[in-house]
Design an enzyme around this catalytic site. Sequence first.
Site, PDB file in Angstrom:
ATOM      1  N   GLN A 134      -3.835   2.175  -6.602  1.00  0.00           N
ATOM      2  CA  GLN A 134      -3.629   0.713  -6.994  1.00  0.00           C
ATOM      3  C   GLN A 134      -5.042  -0.049  -6.919  1.00  0.00           C
ATOM      4  O   GLN A 134      -5.801  -0.389  -7.670  1.00  0.00           O
ATOM      5  CB  GLN A 134      -2.494  -0.008  -6.871  1.00  0.00           C
ATOM      6  CG  GLN A 134      -2.414  -1.425  -7.354  1.00  0.00           C
ATOM      7  CD  GLN A 134      -0.969  -1.887  -7.074  1.00  0.00           C
ATOM      8  OE1 GLN A 134       0.029  -1.595  -7.338  1.00  0.00           O
ATOM      9  NE2 GLN A 134      -1.075  -3.216  -6.211  1.00  0.00           N
ATOM     10  N   THR A 135      -5.237  -0.244  -5.635  1.00  0.00           N
ATOM     11  CA  THR A 135      -6.509  -1.029  -5.243  1.00  0.00           C
ATOM     12  C   THR A 135      -7.586  -0.521  -5.773  1.00  0.00           C
ATOM     13  O   THR A 135      -7.951   0.598  -5.690  1.00  0.00           O
ATOM     14  CB  THR A 135      -6.489  -1.323  -3.618  1.00  0.00           C
ATOM     15  OG1 THR A 135      -5.235  -1.913  -3.267  1.00  0.00           O
ATOM     16  CG2 THR A 135      -7.438  -2.303  -3.263  1.00  0.00           C
ATOM     17  N   GLU A 440       0.701  -4.700   1.810  1.00  0.00           N
ATOM     18  CA  GLU A 440       2.160  -5.039   1.350  1.00  0.00           C
ATOM     19  C   GLU A 440       1.902  -6.618   1.053  1.00  0.00           C
ATOM     20  O   GLU A 440       3.059  -7.425   1.482  1.00  0.00           O
ATOM     21  CB  GLU A 440       3.105  -4.783   2.332  1.00  0.00           C
ATOM     22  CG  GLU A 440       3.226  -3.117   2.188  1.00  0.00           C
ATOM     23  CD  GLU A 440       3.738  -2.631   0.986  1.00  0.00           C
ATOM     24  OE1 GLU A 440       4.403  -3.287   0.036  1.00  0.00           O
ATOM     25  OE2 GLU A 440       3.491  -1.476   0.700  1.00  0.00           O
TER      26      GLU A 440
HETATM   27  C1  LIG Z   1      -5.895   0.756   5.746  1.00  0.00           C
HETATM   28  C2  LIG Z   1      -5.557   0.317   4.584  1.00  0.00           C
HETATM   29  C3  LIG Z   1      -4.851   1.455   3.535  1.00  0.00           C
HETATM   30  C4  LIG Z   1      -4.298   1.054   2.301  1.00  0.00           C
HETATM   31  N1  LIG Z   1      -3.951   1.846   1.372  1.00  0.00           N
HETATM   32  C5  LIG Z   1      -3.882   1.512   0.188  1.00  0.00           C
HETATM   33  C6  LIG Z   1      -3.149   2.410  -0.842  1.00  0.00           C
HETATM   34  O1  LIG Z   1      -2.856   3.545  -0.460  1.00  0.00           O
HETATM   35  N2  LIG Z   1      -3.116   2.323  -2.250  1.00  0.00           N
HETATM   36  C7  LIG Z   1      -3.603   1.128  -2.550  1.00  0.00           C
HETATM   37  O2  LIG Z   1      -3.366   0.938  -3.733  1.00  0.00           O
HETATM   38  N3  LIG Z   1      -4.229   0.158  -1.702  1.00  0.00           N
HETATM   39  C8  LIG Z   1      -4.159   0.331  -0.452  1.00  0.00           C
HETATM   40  N4  LIG Z   1      -4.785  -0.638   0.219  1.00  0.00           N
HETATM   41  C9  LIG Z   1      -5.369  -1.811  -0.101  1.00  0.00           C
HETATM   42  C10 LIG Z   1      -4.732  -2.904   0.305  1.00  0.00           C
HETATM   43  O3  LIG Z   1      -3.456  -3.124  -0.389  1.00  0.00           O
HETATM   44  C11 LIG Z   1      -5.463  -4.471  -0.084  1.00  0.00           C
HETATM   45  O4  LIG Z   1      -6.481  -4.273   0.735  1.00  0.00           O
HETATM   46  C12 LIG Z   1      -4.479  -5.593   0.117  1.00  0.00           C
HETATM   47  O5  LIG Z   1      -3.930  -5.644  -1.095  1.00  0.00           O
HETATM   48  C13 LIG Z   1      -5.597  -6.832   0.017  1.00  0.00           C
HETATM   49  O6  LIG Z   1      -6.279  -6.911  -1.194  1.00  0.00           O
HETATM   50  P1  LIG Z   1      -7.713  -7.147  -1.282  1.00  0.00           P
HETATM   51  O7  LIG Z   1      -8.618  -6.184  -0.025  1.00  0.00           O
HETATM   52  O8  LIG Z   1      -8.429  -7.051  -2.513  1.00  0.00           O
HETATM   53  O9  LIG Z   1      -8.310  -8.583  -0.574  1.00  0.00           O
HETATM   54  P2  LIG Z   1      -8.777  -9.889  -1.423  1.00  0.00           P
HETATM   55  O10 LIG Z   1      -7.599 -10.223  -2.316  1.00  0.00           O
HETATM   56  O11 LIG Z   1      -9.844  -9.623  -1.814  1.00  0.00           O
HETATM   57  O12 LIG Z   1      -8.465 -11.111  -0.228  1.00  0.00           O
HETATM   58  C14 LIG Z   1      -9.879 -11.412   0.550  1.00  0.00           C
HETATM   59  C15 LIG Z   1      -9.699 -12.773   0.844  1.00  0.00           C
HETATM   60  O13 LIG Z   1      -9.395 -13.829   0.134  1.00  0.00           O
HETATM   61  C16 LIG Z   1      -8.164 -14.416   0.141  1.00  0.00           C
HETATM   62  N5  LIG Z   1      -7.502 -14.778  -0.982  1.00  0.00           N
HETATM   63  C17 LIG Z   1      -7.538 -13.876  -2.095  1.00  0.00           C
HETATM   64  N6  LIG Z   1      -6.758 -14.399  -3.139  1.00  0.00           N
HETATM   65  C18 LIG Z   1      -6.345 -15.689  -2.636  1.00  0.00           C
HETATM   66  C19 LIG Z   1      -5.660 -16.865  -3.327  1.00  0.00           C
HETATM   67  N7  LIG Z   1      -5.489 -16.813  -4.660  1.00  0.00           N
HETATM   68  N8  LIG Z   1      -5.597 -17.856  -2.656  1.00  0.00           N
HETATM   69  C20 LIG Z   1      -5.670 -17.778  -1.449  1.00  0.00           C
HETATM   70  N9  LIG Z   1      -6.743 -16.918  -0.568  1.00  0.00           N
HETATM   71  C21 LIG Z   1      -6.788 -15.759  -1.549  1.00  0.00           C
HETATM   72  C22 LIG Z   1      -7.184 -13.415   1.224  1.00  0.00           C
HETATM   73  O14 LIG Z   1      -6.278 -14.245   1.913  1.00  0.00           O
HETATM   74  C23 LIG Z   1      -8.308 -12.957   1.626  1.00  0.00           C
HETATM   75  O15 LIG Z   1      -8.840 -13.554   2.931  1.00  0.00           O
HETATM   76  C24 LIG Z   1      -5.211  -0.332   1.671  1.00  0.00           C
HETATM   77  C25 LIG Z   1      -5.746  -1.153   2.602  1.00  0.00           C
HETATM   78  C26 LIG Z   1      -6.015  -0.768   4.112  1.00  0.00           C
HETATM   79  C27 LIG Z   1      -6.660  -1.822   4.768  1.00  0.00           C
END
Ligand SMILES: Cc1cc2nc3c(=O)[nH]c(=O)nc-3n(C[C@H](O)[C@H](O)[C@H](O)COP(=O)(O)OP(=O)(O)OC[C@H]3O[C@@H](n4cnc5c(N)ncnc54)[C@H](O)[C@@H]3O)c2cc1C
Lengths: 682, 682
Positions: A134-135, A440
């Site tokens: 997904q991500t 999550e």
């Molecule tokens: C070890 C690991 C394993 C993973 N495994 C999977 C997997 O198997 N499959 C998969 O699909 N994904 C996976 N992920 C991805 C994970 O689901 C995402 O990293 C997570 O959903 C956070 O999204 P992001 O990294 O885009 O953070 P972002 O959304 O970019 O967040 C960045 C910052 O902005 C803030 N922020 C963002 N939007 C807002 C808002 N509207 N209001 C206020 N603050 C905001 C957040 O709090 C954060 O501080 C994995 C991640 C990790 C670290």
Amino acid sequence: GSELLVAERAKSDIPVQKLHELLLTKEVIERKQRILAILKSEKVFDKSQNYFSGRMERFERALAREKKLQLLKRKHKWTLDEFRTASELVGEPGPYGLHESMFRITIAGQGTPEQQEKFGKAAEAYKIIGCYAQTELGHGSNVRGLETTATWNSQDKTFTIHSPHLTASKWWIGSLGRTANYACVMAQLIVEGKSYGPHPFIVQIRDMKTHEPLENVHVGDIGPKFGYNTMDNGFLLFNNVKVPHENMLARFSQVDPKTNKYVRHGSPSLIYGTLTWVRSTIVMQAGSVLARGVTIATRYCAIRRQFQDRDAPEWEKGENAVLNYTMVQIRLLPLLAATFALHFTGKGMMNLYQENQKRMNQTNTSRESNKRGAGPEETESGSDILADLHATSCGLKALSSTIAAEGLEVCRRACGGHGYSSFSGIGPWYSDYLPTTTWEGDNYMLTQQVARYLLKSARAVLKNPTPTNDTTRILSHFQSRVNIGCAFDILGSDEDIVAAFAWRASFLTFEALKHRDEQKKPWNDLLVDFYRLSKAHSQYLVIKNFYDVLRSGEIAQSTSPPLRTILLKLFQLFALHTLEQEGSEFYVSGACSKHQIMLARTSAVMNLLKEIRPHAVRLVDSWGFDDWVLDSSLGREDGKVYEDMFYRASELNPLNKVTVDPYPESEVLFKKVEGGYGKSKL
Amino acid sequence: GSELLVAERAKSDIPVQKLHELLLTKEVIERKQRILAILKSEKVFDKSQNYFSGRMERFERALAREKKLQLLKRKHKWTLDEFRTASELVGEPGPYGLHESMFRITIAGQGTPEQQEKFGKAAEAYKIIGCYAQTELGHGSNVRGLETTATWNSQDKTFTIHSPHLTASKWWIGSLGRTANYACVMAQLIVEGKSYGPHPFIVQIRDMKTHEPLENVHVGDIGPKFGYNTMDNGFLLFNNVKVPHENMLARFSQVDPKTNKYVRHGSPSLIYGTLTWVRSTIVMQAGSVLARGVTIATRYCAIRRQFQDRDAPEWEKGENAVLNYTMVQIRLLPLLAATFALHFTGKGMMNLYQENQKRMNQTNTSRESNKRGAGPEETESGSDILADLHATSCGLKALSSTIAAEGLEVCRRACGGHGYSSFSGIGPWYSDYLPTTTWEGDNYMLTQQVARYLLKSARAVLKNPTPTNDTTRILSHFQSRVNIGCAFDILGSDEDIVAAFAWRASFLTFEALKHRDEQKKPWNDLLVDFYRLSKAHSQYLVIKNFYDVLRSGEIAQSTSPPLRTILLKLFQLFALHTLEQEGSEFYVSGACSKHQIMLARTSAVMNLLKEIRPHAVRLVDSWGFDDWVLDSSLGREDGKVYEDMFYRASELNPLNKVTVDPYPESEVLFKKVEGGYGKSKL
Ligand SMILES: Cc1cc2nc3c(=O)[nH]c(=O)nc-3n(C[C@H](O)[C@H](O)[C@H](O)COP(=O)(O)OP(=O)(O)OC[C@H]3O[C@@H](n4cnc5c(N)ncnc54)[C@H](O)[C@@H]3O)c2cc1C
Ligand SMILES: Cc1cc2nc3c(=O)[nH]c(=O)nc-3n(C[C@H](O)[C@H](O)[C@H](O)COP(=O)(O)OP(=O)(O)OC[C@H]3O[C@@H](n4cnc5c(N)ncnc54)[C@H](O)[C@@H]3O)c2cc1C
């Protein structure tokens, strides 16, 4: 250290086994022991090199372990519960992780019966090994912003999966980097030029024989991480890859191959049920995750002696166990209390969820799936328990994983210098756990969902004060009493503690409502208030759940009065320590007086520390972690801390096979490597 | 991301270079650039494999780098400052670390001229390479509890160094594991059956040619750690090893070889001066350590876009930079303010220390060394600035390293999922920094020293209200006004903010005094109060120092009014955010009203975030970290975050050379390794 732990255990009469059973149930304990015996007998699960190995070696060994687990599962005909127990005992993320947890579940949940037959069966047999993609590099939390496209080709009835930009590259996808040959890809569905939002597609990415990436698929591992290095989180780019019609998971929507129209079949509200379930398990796990750290730190601090007590009488001038220092107690014992609080809260939520699910399945599945919208924002607040559970599970996931992650670091630091050694077992465990605060639902962002729900509930209460669930009950009660005020006896009555937490959460809810609805403040300006609000409400939930469990019939039947007393003290410690930390909110809301907060801090909490202290070791014992599982020198059940540290350092440590040339003028670095463990083999 | 950072920089008129010079001085900037150019041109300092390598490889490379630094130092005739700059730019602990920082300094500080000639010279030339072996497996903080003995043999005028138990093994000793051939060993001096406490001995431990351990010396590396893995922290056990009389460092005490009597020459009060100095540098470094994390997170959050603003007008419906969300701002901007606060505080302390040292050296060195006792407990409180500096440096070391360490993790988490990648550059840096909270005085324990000093000062003030230093000044002021009360305009006057912090610290001091002196509470029961007290006092010091700097002539001369305004806003943000976090203490002490604290939170802090936000990127730019130093994909100055992450993952990552066999039935794990990077070479 042995005799010190023996003495600790002699000081307390907590029935360890009873409490252990209360936490885990006899059935689970028996299962664990049975499976642990099997794992211990297999060489591949030997942990002695875990802390020494580099990424490549660790990944390779993790793969070997995952394979062995599958073979054992087949051999012993393990149930899903048994298999999960085995994985948990192994205690490291493994390269099949996302195949098990997300790929198969997504097919089961979102595939049609035919798709389950085709993909699900092969996945079950590990013919195809999948991941959940997904991500993307550019988008995580904002799923609607995903850039990968799946364009319907009406001519040949296929979808073209494509990554239009670098930022569309899938990223972080567990099991994808090296292991998976299939992926469940979330992509923007485009039919006749129109976008229908993200949908799941099953895409083959590697050759089934050679395991090489297929043409136009660029895939690999994303590199080293703070932890989780036994997992191959991966990236994935598509250059116009075609998949057949049947590869779009079509339980809830599909493209009709005849009309080329997008069709919905009901709504995937069940998915939100799954999310709720996943988050409830995170809450419950948070308790045991933290308990590992608390077990290690408590045992170590009971055998670690440093300094004499300044006020000790002359005849007791030996060195003091550091667990006797109140500054160590205040760090560890509230966390010990938190392990129980989180465990019982998670368990309570899961029970509630299951009961509710059962009831719903019996009565009116159809109504439910028709009336509920696509997302939690659209559910009718204050009207049913599922909506409440969904929202509260968001807040509790955030609160509990934050408590567990940060608590582990507190435990590590409480161990002084030795906490920094990998042999403490806390650091590596912390590193692997940490992403739970981000995935999550990022812990900061989840609080917005909770606030949104609470605002809606408050609006509902203003319209109609008759409560429909616990949230509206406390809001409504607050509303009816707000002008009268309150006077909770937080130091004398446990019930009043719960009520004080409810009061403060309600106060903050109506404050936030005023800001949003009356003062029309922008949403963004309120995020910090929402964060606090969510935390306050979730703390209330933990307090309430913990309290309810302690009053429940189950506890009354299965525990002796002394055990109940100590559990109640743990409740009070957790509650009053939390209250004192958040003192100004309790004060401002009128839930407590300044004087009460002062007393909670200087007197009640300090007394509770004293009362719980003698039972600390037995209380952590009751979590029942096997030494093999903890893999910690500091946390050994027998207290042989120093012997074990020394053994690991001097006998197992590969760096000690190296003799260096220490002089700056010499270009030689390693001038001798015992046993030929040479430079090229790093 | 490039254009986004360009736009960010265009939004603000902060003069980056000016502020950079204010922080570091022109001289230091020039030095840094000059040395950076040299380092970049040397292949051994190439960082591209840092995040991928295992411990052995990293240690080996770290040794190579240390050697190269020595050769460069000789070649370019670097001064000590230049050499330190080079080490800092390399940015990783190295195997010569403790030789440079502690072994040589201890000889210089505690050796006689002859010992400096003999050992110091050889150490300077890296003929002997040493370490500082104080901590043991069983004892760290409690130095008096060390178990290693050095027994005087009157017959042959030697000392026998011995480790009587396993717990007497030296442990954690930097540079000892593989590198050092000498150690400065702290051991209990025993003369004619009587113990005189820990003293330093220079002991050879490895052969100068073969580098093998000498007979009866058991030495090795203690194994992997949470970080600091480029350093060989070691263990060391002695089995009755003899060293000659001249190997006991004898500047302050020795055993007279003729009379066999223990003799003191004055007292080592200078050592406490050194400790104060070391702690002041930790305070100043805390600012720049944290600034790395804040730089990375701020730049990344400025280019990271996620979601639309719910309240944005239709024409602005693009995705929002996450730095625009107040929930991200509240995490990052107070930390940005903290970087300046800590930097200026550390600098202020070091200046004060140096001035005082100079003055003392000029006037009456003799008086000083005679009248002062051995430890800080014995100094006369309230009577001089050095005692004040010593105590405050303890509290500030604890506060600042805690802020920096915990702040780094906040920065990492603010980056969402990508923060968890090693390529963020924050995690590895955090791991290496973390022990700063434990060494040079465990942060929790140091607070007892601060409290002890404050209690003494309060007692002195009760006897005689005439202040002798800043601490007695604020205590005395509080005492004279306590019955009148106070009314600080914290939202309108910066001076009143400082006064409010002073008030709260003084209030807590007299409260603690009451508990100890009137209510005679045991010391151990007060540790938690002492911890709070130390924190409160140290926060006051940071606030006061930051404010004083901003009002100073230097700032007035070297900054334009707009820059001064923004610096003042950073001061206010740091102060009010801290105040609000500690709300209940401010309230209880009467320093602020409930209403003020509410306003600080909901209005003042939120407004400051808004005002500082446009300048965030330029403010972090002014710290002037070179990309080579940050080694971070997320923190790149040009904003090319995604390109860099992708490049590192797909081009540099060795795991991607491996093709696995994914099926559980197959015993093959890595079935192909490109370029022959094979199994045995992990
Ligand atoms: C070890 C690991 C394993 C993973 N495994 C999977 C997997 O198997 N499959 C998969 O699909 N994904 C996976 N992920 C991805 C994970 O689901 C995402 O990293 C997570 O959903 C956070 O999204 P992001 O990294 O885009 O953070 P972002 O959304 O970019 O967040 C960045 C910052 O902005 C803030 N922020 C963002 N939007 C807002 C808002 N509207 N209001 C206020 N603050 C905001 C957040 O709090 C954060 O501080 C994995 C991640 C990790 C670290
Ligand atoms: C990476 C690293 C490098 C190091 N390098 C060196 C080196 O080169 N040379 C060297 O000699 N040492 C070195 N050390 C050791 C370091 O100085 C000690 O670890 C440190 O002093 C803490 O002591 P400890 O580990 O014994 O902690 P302990 O004193 O055992 O502390 C354990 C716990 O008890 C608490 N505690 C202890 N006493 C009290 C009390 N009286 N009141 C309240 N609480 C108390 C502490 O707060 C802590 O939580 C290093 C350590 C590390 C982690």
